[in-house]
Design a protein around this motif. Structure first.
Motif, mmCIF file in Angstrom:
data_model
loop_
_atom_site.group_PDB
_atom_site.id
_atom_site.type_symbol
_atom_site.label_atom_id
_atom_site.label_comp_id
_atom_site.label_asym_id
_atom_site.label_seq_id
_atom_site.Cartn_x
_atom_site.Cartn_y
_atom_site.Cartn_z
ATOM 1 N N ASN A 52 0.830 -1.204 0.000
ATOM 2 C CA ASN A 52 0.000 0.000 0.000
ATOM 3 C C ASN A 52 0.869 1.259 0.000
ATOM 4 O O ASN A 52 0.583 2.230 -0.714
ATOM 5 C CB ASN A 52 -0.926 0.011 1.217
ATOM 6 C CG ASN A 52 -1.987 -1.058 1.149
ATOM 7 O OD1 ASN A 52 -2.440 -1.426 0.061
ATOM 8 N ND2 ASN A 52 -2.385 -1.587 2.296
ATOM 9 N N HIS A 53 1.934 1.251 0.801
ATOM 10 C CA HIS A 53 2.827 2.405 0.848
ATOM 11 C C HIS A 53 3.647 2.516 -0.441
ATOM 12 O O HIS A 53 3.932 3.625 -0.908
ATOM 13 C CB HIS A 53 3.745 2.302 2.061
ATOM 14 C CG HIS A 53 3.034 2.528 3.364
ATOM 15 N ND1 HIS A 53 2.272 1.551 3.963
ATOM 16 C CD2 HIS A 53 2.962 3.617 4.166
ATOM 17 C CE1 HIS A 53 1.760 2.030 5.090
ATOM 18 N NE2 HIS A 53 2.154 3.272 5.232
ATOM 19 N N PRO B 153 -3.914 7.475 -1.012
ATOM 20 C CA PRO B 153 -2.727 7.836 -1.787
ATOM 21 C C PRO B 153 -2.841 9.190 -2.476
ATOM 22 O O PRO B 153 -1.863 9.939 -2.543
ATOM 23 C CB PRO B 153 -2.620 6.698 -2.810
ATOM 24 C CG PRO B 153 -3.254 5.539 -2.139
ATOM 25 C CD PRO B 153 -4.390 6.122 -1.345
ATOM 26 N N SER C 134 -7.508 4.199 -3.596
ATOM 27 C CA SER C 134 -6.781 5.367 -4.100
ATOM 28 C C SER C 134 -7.040 6.694 -3.408
ATOM 29 O O SER C 134 -6.298 7.647 -3.628
ATOM 30 C CB SER C 134 -7.059 5.521 -5.596
ATOM 31 O OG SER C 134 -8.431 5.360 -5.888
ATOM 32 N N ARG D 146 1.535 4.297 -3.060
ATOM 33 C CA ARG D 146 1.537 5.757 -2.945
ATOM 34 C C ARG D 146 2.758 6.351 -3.631
ATOM 35 O O ARG D 146 2.661 7.361 -4.344
ATOM 36 C CB ARG D 146 1.482 6.151 -1.472
ATOM 37 C CG ARG D 146 0.225 5.662 -0.765
ATOM 38 C CD ARG D 146 0.258 5.921 0.740
ATOM 39 N NE ARG D 146 -0.852 5.218 1.400
ATOM 40 C CZ ARG D 146 -1.092 5.241 2.699
ATOM 41 N NH1 ARG D 146 -0.298 5.931 3.502
ATOM 42 N NH2 ARG D 146 -2.118 4.575 3.208
#
Length: 505
Positions: A206-207, A237, A234, A210
């Motif tokens: 997930n990071h 992010p 989204s 981004r």
């Protein structure tokens, strides 16, 4: 790199929801009018490029995060079988239907698994230690290259994943630790040798996602426009993206937790961060005017635009398959889930059968296997096995609509079911319960379909029988539905609305 319009999604799967279908339609519409656009996906998926072929998507229309960092966005496909893996000559191969067992003498050292639906096409290779425990698994991409390796601890739990480029070099490492239940929990992700930096550290995918979106924006020669298709994937992010890119959020779901109070009840958790930060987003997009009106009432400062998810050819260039010449009768399209109240729909078919003995209804969609068991049991109890057919998900559904005469819908709530305008674009009248959102946006009650009160199975029955037994009225409804969709939602008209929203010249 110049891709101005980026539609952010979680995945594109073999079986998709309306979110993915809307994105596929949209990228094709943009590309048809020469606008540089692509769908961006987050999930690691070795079958993505097989799926893209199913939905006639080209490599430049879809960009996956792992493909990007693995530098495998545009790789020719080759078919790989066990014989192509150059196994040691002393190994013996015992071929099975779904996988082959590999032996070194009497020792079972490996399994080579096949891609489902293929004949021996390599999907993975499992390796076992001398105690017979799984130690690692090589994972192979549909296109015929080794994409990653998973490593397992003594307890059989995943501890490490490595992802490779085509040269076999590790470009991503993902580490796992046990969570409170002993299951693997992502603890650290390392991006290796990306843009001359040896290592970049992230907590999880997930990071990394981004960072990936920020990279896409940075590398774009023009100002990027991001459109969030799945808010849960989204919105956060995009909130972290502090640059000059434009950011829009589609609202593909019912936005509130109380289905009877869309104006005041708490928002869906995935949408809350977006509406709490209105100033960060250029606008919000809905599929229906009724949802847009509710959002404008609740958030007067939000810019909300209605953009259809289904587009059509102009009426003069379209041909309506006569409704009375169609071989099949009733149709349901959508998820097979309790909130769709399909038990009521099946019971309605039983009521219709009392007067229309030959009535048939086909259900297209996917759902939880346990729920499907309850539906099949109900079909059997009502003696409808020759009348009701659960046909699973079909990616070519667009080619099947012309076989049917009526679409039925018994939803509790929806963000705008695509099946309604899709069916109407093929001249199929819709009979639906009243709910937010969709029925009143597309159905002109009594002219091209019917809207009945929620839960009123007798009224639903009566409307089905009315059209099934009156070919003149059925024909008139069909022609009205067809004309409306091929007049109001043509490719060019919808494209002009996108142009106006996004400032496309």
């Amino acid at each position: 790199m110049t891709v101005c319009f980026t539609f952010i999604n979680e995945y594109i799967l073999g079986k998709n929801s309306s979110v993915e279908h809307a994105a596929i339609n949209r990228v094709k519409l943009f590309n048809h009018y020469k606008a540089p656009a692509q769908i961006v996906t987050k999930m690691y998926d070795r079958l993505l490029h097989q799926t893209m072929g199913t939905f006639q998507l080209a490599n430049q229309q879809v960009l996956n995060m792992f493909d990007y960092f693995q530098q495998t966005t545009d790789v020719p496909t080759k078919v790989l079988h066990t014989d192509d893996m150059h196994l040691p000559v002393e190994y013996a191969v015992e071929v099975g239907a779904n996988f082959s067992k590999i032996f070194n003498g009497d020792e079972h050292v490996s399994n080579v698994g096949f891609i489902p639906g293929t004949i021996g096409r390599v999907f993975y290779q499992e390796f076992f230690d001398n105690q017979g425990n799984l130690s690692s698994t090589d994972l192979w991409d549909w296109r015929g290259f080794k994409s990653s390796t998973q490593y397992f601890g003594q307890n059989g739990k995943l501890v490490l994943e490595r992802f490779y480029n085509l040269q076999g070099e590790t470009v991503i490492e993902q580490y796992y630790v046990p969570d409170t239940n002993g299951n693997p929990l992502a603890s650290r992700l390392i991006l290796k040798n990306y843009r001359d930096q040896a290592e970049r550290f992230f907590q999880d995918a997930n990071h990394l996602f981004r960072f990936f979106l920020a990279e896409l924006s940075h590398l774009d020669k023009q100002t990027t426009t991001f459109i969030s298709d799945r808010p849960g994937t989204s919105v956060k992010p995009l909130l972290e993206l502090q640059d000059d890119s434009h950011k829009y959020v589609t609202v593909p779901i019912y936005q509130a937790k109380d289905i009877n109070d869309p104006i005041h009840s708490p928002l869906d958790g995935f949408l809350t961060p977006a509406f709490d930060n209105l100033q960060h987003f250029d606008g919000f997009i809905t599929a229906t005017e009724s949802q847009a009106q509710h959002l404008r009432t609740r958030f007067p400062k939000a810019k909300v635009t209605v953009l259809p998810t289904v587009t059509t050819s102009p009426l003069a260039q379209s041909k309506l398959q006569p409704i009375t010449a169609r071989p099949k009768q009733l149709l349901y399209v959508g998820r097979l889930a309790p909130d769709r109240q399909l038990n009521q729909l099946i019971r309605t078919i039983a009521l219709v059968k009392q007067q229309v003995k030959e009535i048939q209804c086909d259900f297209y969609g996917y759902g939880d296997p346990e729920y499907l068991k309850t539906l099949n049991k109900l079909v059997e109890e009502l003696k409808l096995t020759n009348n009701v057919h659960l046909l699973d998900y079909h990616p070519d559904l667009e080619t099947r609509y012309d076989d049917y005469q009526l679409l039925l819908n018994t939803d509790i709530v929806d963000g705008g079911p695509m099946s309604m305008p899709e069916a109407m674009s093929h001249g199929i009248p819709v009979i639906s319960y009243r709910f937010n959102y969709g029925p009143k946006d597309w159905i002109d009650d009594g002219h091209d379909g019917f809207i009945v009160d929620p839960g009123n199975q007798l009224a639903l029955r009566d409307r089905v029988i009315e059209l099934m037994t009156d070919t003149k009225k059925l024909t008139a409804f069909s022609e009205a539905a067809f004309k409306k969709l091929h007049t109001s939602q043509t490719d060019l008209k919808v494209w002009h609305r996108w142009q106006q929203l996004l400032g496309i010249k």
